[in-house]
Design a protein around this motif. Sequence first.
Motif, PDB file in Angstrom:
ATOM      1  N   ALA A   1      15.523  20.414   3.195  1.00 23.25           N
ATOM      2  CA  ALA A   1      16.976  20.423   2.991  1.00 23.25           C
ATOM      3  C   ALA A   1      17.633  21.671   3.590  1.00 23.25           C
ATOM      4  CB  ALA A   1      17.289  20.337   1.499  1.00 23.25           C
ATOM      5  N   CYS A   2      16.899  22.794   3.622  1.00 18.51           N
ATOM      6  CA  CYS A   2      17.491  24.036   4.129  1.00 18.51           C
ATOM      7  C   CYS A   2      17.742  23.983   5.638  1.00 18.51           C
ATOM      8  CB  CYS A   2      16.618  25.230   3.769  1.00 18.51           C
ATOM      9  SG  CYS A   2      15.028  25.290   4.613  1.00 18.51           S
ATOM     10  N   THR A   3      17.160  23.000   6.329  1.00 14.37           N
ATOM     11  CA  THR A   3      17.380  22.881   7.772  1.00 14.37           C
ATOM     12  C   THR A   3      18.590  22.011   8.096  1.00 14.37           C
ATOM     13  OG1 THR A   3      15.960  20.920   8.002  1.00 14.37           O
ATOM     14  CG2 THR A   3      14.891  23.078   8.147  1.00 14.37           C
ATOM     15  N   LEU A   4      19.201  21.416   7.073  1.00 11.87           N
ATOM     16  CA  LEU A   4      20.338  20.531   7.287  1.00 11.87           C
ATOM     17  C   LEU A   4      21.636  21.325   7.243  1.00 11.87           C
ATOM     18  CD1 LEU A   4      19.178  17.636   4.926  1.00 11.87           C
ATOM     19  CD2 LEU A   4      18.837  17.806   7.403  1.00 11.87           C
ATOM     20  N   ASN A   5      22.630  20.830   7.946  1.00  8.56           N
ATOM     21  CA  ASN A   5      23.920  21.531   8.060  1.00  8.56           C
ATOM     22  C   ASN A   5      24.820  21.151   6.883  1.00  8.56           C
ATOM     23  OD1 ASN A   5      26.022  23.052   9.175  1.00  8.56           O
ATOM     24  ND2 ASN A   5      26.725  21.357  10.466  1.00  8.56           N
ATOM     25  N   ILE A   6      24.445  21.629   5.683  1.00 13.11           N
ATOM     26  CA  ILE A   6      25.173  21.293   4.463  1.00 13.11           C
ATOM     27  C   ILE A   6      26.183  22.404   4.168  1.00 13.11           C
ATOM     28  CG2 ILE A   6      24.993  20.735   2.013  1.00 13.11           C
ATOM     29  CD1 ILE A   6      23.606  18.720   3.847  1.00 13.11           C
ATOM     30  N   PRO A   7      27.447  22.090   3.928  1.00 16.00           N
ATOM     31  CA  PRO A   7      28.421  23.137   3.582  1.00 16.00           C
ATOM     32  C   PRO A   7      27.982  23.903   2.342  1.00 16.00           C
ATOM     33  CG  PRO A   7      29.547  21.067   4.040  1.00 16.00           C
ATOM     34  CD  PRO A   7      28.084  20.752   3.993  1.00 16.00           C
TER      35      PRO A   7
ATOM     36  N   ALA B   1      35.835  23.987  -3.166  1.00 14.67           N
ATOM     37  CA  ALA B   1      36.109  25.196  -2.383  1.00 14.67           C
ATOM     38  C   ALA B   1      35.810  24.946  -0.913  1.00 14.67           C
ATOM     39  CB  ALA B   1      35.254  26.347  -2.894  1.00 14.67           C
ATOM     40  N   ARG B   2      36.650  25.517  -0.054  1.00 15.67           N
ATOM     41  CA  ARG B   2      36.353  25.492   1.376  1.00 15.67           C
ATOM     42  C   ARG B   2      35.784  26.833   1.837  1.00 15.67           C
ATOM     43  NH1 ARG B   2      41.248  22.238   4.369  1.00 15.67           N
ATOM     44  NH2 ARG B   2      41.526  20.626   2.800  1.00 15.67           N
ATOM     45  N   TYR B   3      35.850  27.803   0.960  1.00 10.68           N
ATOM     46  CA  TYR B   3      35.434  29.155   1.303  1.00 10.68           C
ATOM     47  C   TYR B   3      34.485  29.670   0.235  1.00 10.68           C
ATOM     48  CZ  TYR B   3      39.595  28.585   4.140  1.00 10.68           C
ATOM     49  OH  TYR B   3      40.517  28.101   5.000  1.00 10.68           O
TER      50      TYR B   3
END
Length: 308
Positions: free
Chosen positions: A58-64, A240-242
């Motif tokens: 999962a850590c290799t995925l581009n998750i926000p 949150a976006r930030y």
Amino acid sequence: MTNDMTDDSTHRLTVGHCNIQGGLTNLGKTCEIKQILYKYDMDILSINETNLNESIDACTLNIPSCYDFIRKDRETGSRGGCGIYISKKCAYNRIDMPSSIENIEAIWIKIKTHNLYICGFYRSNNYCSVDNFIDYMNECMAKLSKKKVLWIGDINIDQNNLSLPQYKKMDMALKSYSMVQTVQDITRIAKHGNKYTNTLIDVIFTNCYADFSTTKVLPERVGDHQAIMCQLLYKVSKPARYKKITIRDHSTKNIRLLKQFLSLNCDYSQILETTDVENASAGLNDHIQKYYEIFCPLKNITAHDHFI
């Protein structure tokens, strides 16, 4: 019921879905998913056809960073699977729904603040029969008797083709639990040879439709499926976006003052007088680190996910 949503930090619970057709390992597609999350302030986004397996961490995925991501990979083959993005501001529990029924792809969560049970699912015609899916629905709804439930995903049964035997079976199952299907527009346009098909196969089933404020088919899509979303009259904190992070203050002024101090005001005599190279190196590092921490103090900033 009072629907006062004027507080900028809160909004109506927003739940979405998209069949991404294997996009979770594709950087371009994951950026499209992020745009959907941010544009519509999604609290929850269910996705199908993640095409992940146990070899993909999962850590290799581009998750926000402002979302949790839970997944259920298909046990066989290279396709299928489902997942759910959940805002970290959303109070939830993952719910275990054990079943002996084969080839079920589903993830359950409970929104704790409103006792709403949400299932993100994927039913593929070549993997899970309609009968198996309905049996699974029967099991789950029996366990969730008198609970508010929302099923969201790709059912792969055209909801506009009322004559289909699969549609009739599904419709009877929904009616037995006082559930309705809330999506009304086309969700997939696919090309088969020289022909195009327009189908409504991405769905939202619920027994709490009175709590809905809207259901939409969105203009965005990842692959050939349109994303869908619904909003419920439940007040929740906006996602949150930030993210707040702590960094050293490397302002131009601070760096200039640090360089000036190290050049003109430091006493290096003890370091220069030592005959042990390792001690001299360690002493110099400690010396620089000490004044670096003084001249470049820690500060908290709010960083956009793209820059973390």
